[in-house]
Design a protein around this motif. Structure first.
Motif, PDB file in Angstrom:
ATOM      1  N   PRO A 157      41.279 -32.423   0.163  1.00  0.00           N
ATOM      2  CA  PRO A 157      40.727 -33.704   0.627  1.00  0.00           C
ATOM      3  C   PRO A 157      41.290 -34.147   1.974  1.00  0.00           C
ATOM      4  CG  PRO A 157      41.239 -33.813  -1.707  1.00  0.00           C
ATOM      5  CD  PRO A 157      41.787 -32.511  -1.227  1.00  0.00           C
ATOM      6  N   SER A 158      40.404 -34.492   2.893  1.00  0.00           N
ATOM      7  CA  SER A 158      40.792 -35.011   4.203  1.00  0.00           C
ATOM      8  C   SER A 158      40.210 -36.409   4.367  1.00  0.00           C
ATOM      9  CB  SER A 158      40.299 -34.094   5.328  1.00  0.00           C
ATOM     10  OG  SER A 158      38.878 -34.039   5.343  1.00  0.00           O
ATOM     11  N   ILE A 159      40.834 -37.215   5.196  1.00  0.00           N
ATOM     12  CA  ILE A 159      40.409 -38.598   5.374  1.00  0.00           C
ATOM     13  C   ILE A 159      39.197 -38.680   6.304  1.00  0.00           C
ATOM     14  CG2 ILE A 159      41.081 -40.851   6.280  1.00  0.00           C
ATOM     15  CD1 ILE A 159      42.387 -40.219   3.673  1.00  0.00           C
ATOM     16  N   VAL A 160      38.172 -39.395   5.864  1.00  0.00           N
ATOM     17  CA  VAL A 160      37.021 -39.687   6.710  1.00  0.00           C
ATOM     18  C   VAL A 160      37.399 -40.838   7.640  1.00  0.00           C
ATOM     19  CG1 VAL A 160      34.612 -40.459   6.742  1.00  0.00           C
ATOM     20  CG2 VAL A 160      35.426 -38.945   4.917  1.00  0.00           C
ATOM     21  N   LEU A 161      36.981 -40.775   8.895  1.00  0.00           N
ATOM     22  CA  LEU A 161      37.300 -41.842   9.837  1.00  0.00           C
ATOM     23  C   LEU A 161      36.529 -43.105   9.455  1.00  0.00           C
ATOM     24  CD1 LEU A 161      38.768 -42.701  12.411  1.00  0.00           C
ATOM     25  CD2 LEU A 161      36.730 -42.059  13.698  1.00  0.00           C
ATOM     26  N   TRP A 162      37.197 -43.981   8.717  1.00  0.00           N
ATOM     27  CA  TRP A 162      36.583 -45.238   8.298  1.00  0.00           C
ATOM     28  C   TRP A 162      37.623 -46.343   8.276  1.00  0.00           C
ATOM     29  CZ3 TRP A 162      31.814 -46.923   7.854  1.00  0.00           C
ATOM     30  CH2 TRP A 162      31.634 -48.179   7.270  1.00  0.00           C
ATOM     31  N   PRO A 163      37.298 -47.562   8.804  1.00  0.00           N
ATOM     32  CA  PRO A 163      36.037 -47.888   9.479  1.00  0.00           C
ATOM     33  C   PRO A 163      35.932 -47.192  10.830  1.00  0.00           C
ATOM     34  CG  PRO A 163      37.573 -49.710   9.641  1.00  0.00           C
ATOM     35  CD  PRO A 163      38.209 -48.715   8.730  1.00  0.00           C
ATOM     36  N   ARG A 203      32.985 -18.122   2.460  1.00  0.00           N
ATOM     37  CA  ARG A 203      34.024 -17.752   1.497  1.00  0.00           C
ATOM     38  C   ARG A 203      35.365 -17.493   2.194  1.00  0.00           C
ATOM     39  NH1 ARG A 203      32.453 -16.293  -3.672  1.00  0.00           N
ATOM     40  NH2 ARG A 203      30.222 -16.163  -3.993  1.00  0.00           N
ATOM     41  N   PHE A 204      36.448 -17.817   1.525  1.00  0.00           N
ATOM     42  CA  PHE A 204      37.761 -17.419   2.000  1.00  0.00           C
ATOM     43  C   PHE A 204      38.281 -16.341   1.066  1.00  0.00           C
ATOM     44  CE2 PHE A 204      38.328 -21.037  -0.793  1.00  0.00           C
ATOM     45  CZ  PHE A 204      39.415 -20.709  -1.574  1.00  0.00           C
ATOM     46  N   THR A 205      39.163 -15.521   1.573  1.00  0.00           N
ATOM     47  CA  THR A 205      39.627 -14.360   0.821  1.00  0.00           C
ATOM     48  C   THR A 205      41.076 -14.531   0.408  1.00  0.00           C
ATOM     49  OG1 THR A 205      40.246 -13.234   2.867  1.00  0.00           O
ATOM     50  CG2 THR A 205      38.021 -12.839   2.026  1.00  0.00           C
ATOM     51  N   GLY A 206      41.533 -13.611  -0.423  1.00  0.00           N
ATOM     52  CA  GLY A 206      42.913 -13.665  -0.889  1.00  0.00           C
ATOM     53  C   GLY A 206      42.969 -13.939  -2.379  1.00  0.00           C
ATOM     54  N   THR A 207      44.177 -14.126  -2.876  1.00  0.00           N
ATOM     55  CA  THR A 207      44.356 -14.309  -4.321  1.00  0.00           C
ATOM     56  C   THR A 207      43.782 -15.637  -4.808  1.00  0.00           C
ATOM     57  OG1 THR A 207      46.545 -15.244  -3.906  1.00  0.00           O
ATOM     58  CG2 THR A 207      46.420 -12.878  -4.333  1.00  0.00           C
ATOM     59  N   ASP A 208      43.586 -16.601  -3.906  1.00  0.00           N
ATOM     60  CA  ASP A 208      43.089 -17.914  -4.306  1.00  0.00           C
ATOM     61  C   ASP A 208      41.562 -17.996  -4.293  1.00  0.00           C
ATOM     62  OD1 ASP A 208      45.619 -18.940  -4.668  1.00  0.00           O
ATOM     63  OD2 ASP A 208      45.813 -19.540  -2.578  1.00  0.00           O
ATOM     64  N   ALA A 209      40.878 -16.915  -3.904  1.00  0.00           N
ATOM     65  CA  ALA A 209      39.430 -16.948  -3.794  1.00  0.00           C
ATOM     66  C   ALA A 209      38.778 -16.825  -5.167  1.00  0.00           C
ATOM     67  CB  ALA A 209      38.945 -15.824  -2.880  1.00  0.00           C
ATOM     68  N   GLY A 210      37.511 -17.181  -5.233  1.00  0.00           N
ATOM     69  CA  GLY A 210      36.746 -17.034  -6.469  1.00  0.00           C
ATOM     70  C   GLY A 210      36.234 -18.348  -6.998  1.00  0.00           C
ATOM     71  N   ASP A 211      35.172 -18.278  -7.799  1.00  0.00           N
ATOM     72  CA  ASP A 211      34.576 -19.477  -8.386  1.00  0.00           C
ATOM     73  C   ASP A 211      35.445 -20.014  -9.522  1.00  0.00           C
ATOM     74  OD1 ASP A 211      32.449 -19.106  -6.664  1.00  0.00           O
ATOM     75  OD2 ASP A 211      31.258 -17.996  -8.124  1.00  0.00           O
ATOM     76  N   ALA A 212      35.391 -21.326  -9.710  1.00  0.00           N
ATOM     77  CA  ALA A 212      36.139 -21.972 -10.793  1.00  0.00           C
ATOM     78  C   ALA A 212      35.199 -22.160 -11.977  1.00  0.00           C
ATOM     79  CB  ALA A 212      36.696 -23.310 -10.336  1.00  0.00           C
ATOM     80  N   VAL A 213      35.422 -21.420 -13.044  1.00  0.00           N
ATOM     81  CA  VAL A 213      34.563 -21.530 -14.220  1.00  0.00           C
ATOM     82  C   VAL A 213      35.022 -22.643 -15.154  1.00  0.00           C
ATOM     83  CG1 VAL A 213      33.878 -19.111 -14.098  1.00  0.00           C
ATOM     84  CG2 VAL A 213      35.899 -19.752 -15.431  1.00  0.00           C
ATOM     85  N   SER A 214      36.192 -23.195 -14.883  1.00  0.00           N
ATOM     86  CA  SER A 214      36.733 -24.323 -15.655  1.00  0.00           C
ATOM     87  C   SER A 214      37.196 -25.408 -14.685  1.00  0.00           C
ATOM     88  CB  SER A 214      37.900 -23.864 -16.535  1.00  0.00           C
ATOM     89  OG  SER A 214      37.475 -22.906 -17.478  1.00  0.00           O
ATOM     90  N   PRO A 215      37.355 -26.646 -15.151  1.00  0.00           N
ATOM     91  CA  PRO A 215      37.743 -27.750 -14.263  1.00  0.00           C
ATOM     92  C   PRO A 215      39.081 -27.517 -13.566  1.00  0.00           C
ATOM     93  CG  PRO A 215      36.945 -28.599 -16.358  1.00  0.00           C
ATOM     94  CD  PRO A 215      37.082 -27.116 -16.524  1.00  0.00           C
ATOM     95  N   LEU A 216      39.113 -27.790 -12.276  1.00  0.00           N
ATOM     96  CA  LEU A 216      40.338 -27.771 -11.487  1.00  0.00           C
ATOM     97  C   LEU A 216      40.660 -29.191 -11.047  1.00  0.00           C
ATOM     98  CD1 LEU A 216      39.872 -24.654  -9.141  1.00  0.00           C
ATOM     99  CD2 LEU A 216      41.230 -24.809 -11.232  1.00  0.00           C
ATOM    100  N   LEU A 217      41.911 -29.589 -11.207  1.00  0.00           N
ATOM    101  CA  LEU A 217      42.329 -30.920 -10.789  1.00  0.00           C
ATOM    102  C   LEU A 217      42.547 -30.922  -9.278  1.00  0.00           C
ATOM    103  CD1 LEU A 217      43.111 -33.760 -11.819  1.00  0.00           C
ATOM    104  CD2 LEU A 217      45.474 -32.942 -11.966  1.00  0.00           C
ATOM    105  N   ILE A 218      41.830 -31.789  -8.567  1.00  0.00           N
ATOM    106  CA  ILE A 218      41.942 -31.904  -7.114  1.00  0.00           C
ATOM    107  C   ILE A 218      42.940 -33.009  -6.788  1.00  0.00           C
ATOM    108  CG2 ILE A 218      40.709 -32.273  -4.956  1.00  0.00           C
ATOM    109  CD1 ILE A 218      39.775 -29.809  -6.424  1.00  0.00           C
ATOM    110  N   SER A 219      43.989 -32.670  -6.032  1.00  0.00           N
ATOM    111  CA  SER A 219      45.039 -33.641  -5.726  1.00  0.00           C
ATOM    112  C   SER A 219      44.714 -34.418  -4.462  1.00  0.00           C
ATOM    113  CB  SER A 219      46.382 -32.927  -5.558  1.00  0.00           C
ATOM    114  OG  SER A 219      46.772 -32.317  -6.766  1.00  0.00           O
ATOM    115  N   CYS A 220      45.185 -35.655  -4.436  1.00  0.00           N
ATOM    116  CA  CYS A 220      44.967 -36.534  -3.298  1.00  0.00           C
ATOM    117  C   CYS A 220      45.771 -36.092  -2.075  1.00  0.00           C
ATOM    118  CB  CYS A 220      45.336 -37.969  -3.674  1.00  0.00           C
ATOM    119  SG  CYS A 220      45.153 -39.171  -2.344  1.00  0.00           S
ATOM    120  N   ASN A 221      46.967 -35.533  -2.308  1.00  0.00           N
ATOM    121  CA  ASN A 221      47.852 -35.088  -1.227  1.00  0.00           C
ATOM    122  C   ASN A 221      48.230 -36.221  -0.273  1.00  0.00           C
ATOM    123  OD1 ASN A 221      47.953 -32.412  -2.025  1.00  0.00           O
ATOM    124  ND2 ASN A 221      46.084 -31.884  -0.933  1.00  0.00           N
TER     125      ASN A 221
END
Length: 565
Positions: free
Chosen positions: A421-427, A351-369
């Motif tokens: 999201p982080s890039i997987v080394l592929w190929p 777990r990480f702490t701070g104001t951003d911690a906690g389970d998501a009970v509703s959908p969160l949009l994950i950005s590609c960044n």
């Protein structure tokens, strides 16, 4: 097509991933040319590499095919908690990894390399016997699809029958001690189209009639039901398949995808008035303690309920469940996650702490960044492990991963958790080096002289390059961790790519004063208070240290003066 064109197509297929699967702490990928790669935790041989060593980057899996079979081409893969499956184009099934419940269909302990499951060949032979005359077929039995979950394995044959082995409901209710796959006879007369399983429950999409002609599918479930994960309105376990009434022929939505977490289930369904997946929704049921149902609460659900906070008129193309989180992706490249630790799936020990911690009970949009903005380009599939998520996009040529990074399961060369999201080394790097070497692969002696130990110059160059890349990536990992720690102490949240100052992104130089002013201007009240407290504590520490040193200097001066007198 000429030979050169065929070679180019072959190279493209070897780089294109067509399917991914995630286990408890390992990931596997299938390429267009039928090759399989794995990475992550190697314990109990789940990577199929011949050892139990962890792999921080994708590595190829070798299949020991006999001369009679020729070169094997894998067409489908699956991952359970601690084991993996592969289906080849000749209909044979290969298994590797943990075998404590017989999920490999073999007698003995775990296997470090893929092993052919002979049971299907025996069942499909002409002299095989069965209590059900209908199960016999003149044609040899072939498997057309494989699936795994928890500590069980499943397969669908060319007649549409479902087979199971390992820690499955039928095995638990049977007095048989055999390890061979068993057919689910209750579904005889129907064709099983898709199936998924959790720790101890199974959900299948099955035709109403004998054959599948693209019509509506009926949803069946059975197994452990202590959290309502069967969607039957109660907590009573079932030894045999029962219809989930919410997805029978009379229901206005048609189910087309299914996924199971440890103790919850997710189903994608679209309105029957739509000709494709447009207007689809995600329905979930079962355990909801960590918000993995996405219903806005931590309550469990005994019946299917839609995830209402997802946008309307979506075209959802893929869904998967981890232990306690769920992810879906649309054809437009929008990805949503919900459940444990903001939908990341991170278990309590991470777990990480701070104001951003906690389970998501509703959908969160994950950005590609990335350069494409918040959307993932040309998405293909999402796969959830116990506490990590992998996304296949860019039509199969690019992978992203996030969540728990232990044992290198994210495939980015690191063993730290990743919150975006982080890039997987592929190929793999070795593949790129081969191309730059004009397809001179290690061990190819054409135009090269071997030293007394039989090592070519290309072997040496490849080995040195891999060592250098591994060294540089380890240094980069240390620097990133150091920057993340400083960023976390300062701003109270983990470092993300979008936190890189604009001046540094655009020009490579850093205007500290200007960026500091911009940061203060954009910070809300809580962030400013946190910054004030952080720097106040830092300033107090500096003043305290200065005071202690000054006192030490004064004492030293007094002692020297006394000694002189």
């Amino acid at each position: 097509m000429n030979e050169e064109g065929t070679l180019v197509d072959s190279k493209m297929l070897s780089k294109k991933i067509v399917s991914i699967a995630a286990g408890e702490a390992h990931t596997i990928a299938l390429t267009g040319d039928g090759s399989v790669y794995s990475w992550g935790r190697g314990r109990m041989g789940r990577l199929g590499t011949g050892s139990e060593h962890d792999q921080l980057f994708p590595v190829p899996i070798e299949f020991d095919s006999s001369s009679e079979r020729g070169k094997l081409r894998v067409t489908e893969i699956a991952a359970g908690g601690y084991h993996s499956l592969a289906l080849t184009d000749d209909g044979s099934v290969w298994c590797w990894g943990d075998n404590v419940y017989g999920q490999l269909g073999l007698d003995g302990g775990h296997s470090l390399v893929p092993v052919l499951l002979e049971s299907f060949l025996e069942v499909g032979s002409s002299d095989s016997s069965t209590d059900e005359p209908e199960m016999k077929s003149k044609a040899p039995l072939k498997v057309s699809s494989v699936k795994a979950g928890g500590m069980m394995s499943l397969a669908i044959d060319n007649l549409g029958a479902l087979w199971m082995w390992g820690n499955c409901p039928q095995r638990n209710s049977s007095s048989e001690d055999g390890l061979a796959p068993m057919p689910v006879l209750n579904l005889h007369g129907h064709t099983v189209v898709k199936v998924a399983c959790g720790n101890e429950h199974v959900v299948a999409l099955v035709t109403a009639g004998e054959t599948y002609k693209g019509g509506d599918l009926v949803c069946y479930s059975w197994g452990n039901n202590n959290h309502g994960q069967l969607g039957l309105g109660d907590k009573t376990s079932r030894l045999h398949p029962e219809v989930i009434e919410h997805f029978n022929q009379e229901f206005p939505c048609a189910a087309y995808e299914v996924a199971c977490g440890a103790f919850h289930t997710a189903i994608l369904a679209h309105k029957k008035s739509q000709s494709d997946t447009l207007g689809s929704a995600c329905w979930t049921f079962g355990l909801g303690d960590n918000g993995q149902l996405g219903h806005g609460t931590t309550k469990s659900s005994l019946l299917p309920e839609p995830v209402k906070e997802l946008p309307e008129n979506l075209s959802l193309i893929s869904v998967d469940c981890g232990l306690f989180h769920t992810s879906v992706i649309s054809s437009d490249g929008d990805l949503w996650s919900w459940g444990m630790e903001k939908g990341l799936g991170l278990c309590p020990d991470a777990r990480f702490t701070g104001t951003d911690a906690g389970d998501a009970v509703s959908p969160l949009l994950i950005s590609c960044n990335g350069m494409h903005g918040p959307k993932f380009p040309s998405p293909v599939q999402v796969a959830c492990g116990a506490a990590h998520t992998v996304l296949l996009a860019e039509a199969g040529y690019k992978l992203w991963s996030w969540g728990r990074g232990m044992s290198g399961v994210l495939g980015n060369g690191k063993v730290v958790d990743c919150f975006t999201p982080s890039i997987v080394l592929w190929p793999p790097v070795s593949e790129d080096i081969k191309e730059e070497g004009k397809d001179i692969v290690p061990g190819d002696t054409k135009g090269e002289e071997k030293d007394p130990e039989g090592i070519t110059e290309m072997d040496k160059r490849l080995s040195m390059a891999m060592e250098e890349i591994t060294f540089l990536r380890s240094k980069l990992s240390v620097v990133e961790r150091y920057a993340s720690i400083l960023h976390g102490l300062t701003f109270g949240k983990p470092f993300e790519e979008r936190d890189i100052p604009i001046s540094l992104q655009n020009s490579g130089t850093f205007d500290f004063i200007n960026e500091w002013d911009n940061m203060l201007e954009s910070a809300d009240h809580s962030k400013l208070i946190r910054l004030e407290m952080f720097y106040r504590n830092m300033l107090a520490g500096v003043k305290d240290k200065l005071m202690k040193r000054r006192i030490g200097e004064i004492i030293k001066e007094c002692l020297n003066s006394t000694a002189r007198n």
